[in-house]
Write a protein that holds these residues in place. Sequence first.
Motif, mmCIF file in Angstrom:
data_model
loop_
_atom_site.group_PDB
_atom_site.id
_atom_site.type_symbol
_atom_site.label_atom_id
_atom_site.label_comp_id
_atom_site.label_asym_id
_atom_site.label_seq_id
_atom_site.Cartn_x
_atom_site.Cartn_y
_atom_site.Cartn_z
ATOM 1 N N SER A 23 0.825 -1.218 0.000
ATOM 2 C CA SER A 23 0.000 0.000 0.000
ATOM 3 C C SER A 23 0.852 1.259 0.000
ATOM 4 C CB SER A 23 -0.918 -0.003 1.230
ATOM 5 O OG SER A 23 -0.148 -0.105 2.420
ATOM 6 N N SER B 281 -14.004 2.375 2.133
ATOM 7 C CA SER B 281 -14.751 1.727 1.063
ATOM 8 C C SER B 281 -15.168 2.782 0.055
ATOM 9 C CB SER B 281 -15.994 1.038 1.629
ATOM 10 O OG SER B 281 -16.909 2.017 2.118
ATOM 11 N N GLU C 175 -9.359 1.967 -3.014
ATOM 12 C CA GLU C 175 -10.366 2.516 -2.097
ATOM 13 C C GLU C 175 -11.579 3.059 -2.842
ATOM 14 O OE1 GLU C 175 -8.529 4.177 1.977
ATOM 15 O OE2 GLU C 175 -8.037 5.390 0.233
ATOM 16 N N PHE D 37 -8.267 1.607 5.690
ATOM 17 C CA PHE D 37 -8.676 1.894 4.317
ATOM 18 C C PHE D 37 -10.186 2.012 4.235
ATOM 19 C CE2 PHE D 37 -4.622 -0.329 4.107
ATOM 20 C CZ PHE D 37 -3.879 0.620 3.426
ATOM 21 N N THR E 285 -9.672 -4.293 -0.601
ATOM 22 C CA THR E 285 -9.073 -3.480 0.464
ATOM 23 C C THR E 285 -8.660 -4.271 1.715
ATOM 24 O OG1 THR E 285 -11.322 -2.813 1.106
ATOM 25 C CG2 THR E 285 -10.052 -1.269 -0.229
#
Length: 456
Positions: free
Chosen positions: A170, A444, A180, A442, A188
């Motif tokens: 990442s 959504s 994302e 992270f 994710t």
Amino acid sequence: MKCEHCTRKECSKKTKTDDEENVSDEAPSPAQENGEKGEFHKLADAKIFLSDCLACDSCLTAEEGVQLSQQNAKDFFRVLNLNKKCDTSKHKVLVVSVCPQSLPYFAAKFNVSVTDASRRLCGFLKSLGVHYVFDTTIAADFSILESQKEFVRRYHQHSEEARALPMLTSACPGWVRYAERVLGRPVTPHLCTAKSPQQVMGSLVKDYFARQQNLSPEKIFHVIVAPCYDRKLEALREGLSSASHSSRGADCVLTSGEIAQIMEQSDLSVQDATVDTLFGDLKEEKVTRHDGASSDGHLAHVFRHAAKELFNEDVGEVTYRALRNKDFQEVTLEKNGEVLLRFAAAYGFRNIQNMVLKLKKGALPYHFVEVLACPGGCLNGRGQAQSRDGRVDKALLRQMEGIYSDIPVRPPETSAHVQELYQQWLEGLDSPKAQETLHTRFQSPELCAHGPDIRW
């Protein structure tokens, strides 16, 4: 704002890209992707290749657009000029942190060694009024070390019922933004939670360094010099916060090309200077890097660590095997004919697309994938490897690759300063403060989107 992977303001027509020549025949066209959660239907309508675009202004909110408009040299000079004009009580301490992948660009530009390029860049920045110039390699140390620990933990936790693997890196902001904003679950949860080197550097400067200098974070203006434009977006993503203050880790990101343009337009008399460190009057006498061909080398370092921790195998040189194209490579650890670890490097958006499709189908055979949005890796960031006509300057890229490969490699485990910071700054290797400071969460697509659709 121009997007990181596209030379056009509006991505509206189909063009041929460098990595199109190496496209895997497994990769479907965007139109074939139409219908899968609606992810690519706008892309299909626009008739562009996925490799053309990653973080263009189509997916920005109005607020982000305003903030990004400030990520330029004008904002940098605004602070420099305020320091010259306003009362000293209102002065900002100017700190510039330089990514190691930017240094080969300056070395090629100046036709000097990478060490001399670092000293010349530092001297120039200080002649402008910058107070401190740091190298972000120490921040990458933390990012890699935390990634190593997380992979071993995920390996032990992985099962058919609770799939903790593969772990996807990442550290690339373009890839993370795409994951994302568009992909969401099931991708994710596989992203490594260790912060990127830029994010860690923000905490080092605005927290550790600020405390050492007895400064509030707001008194520091922190500039990152990086190879790509997506780092500007990353600066907006995550702030540094605590009970007593809230501050962005990086106030401004300038690409290597933007800094070079400032240098070309300047008539200042510059004296070379040695890069500063976070530790008092100590200076960075040598330029070092991590074991990656064009990046911070998360794959190689995590691979060696996992081989030793999980199987007590000592790995010297990591051997990469190119598969369908030079930007998709595999690394394996084998013993008695059995594959113990299978890692991969996926660079460029076509390879990323193939990887994601296999991951969604449960057919990705890797324990770990180093994912970078740019074909060729970080050295090929559009902020430094692009010619005047908007194409990749292949000759310059080859020159930078040669320069970067000659920089001595320093494993993050060997840094006494990093171990000292773990104890003095983070209160221990696995402390709650280390977890809070060095790891992230992270979002959504539903939480990221501020409208009925994100146009990709």
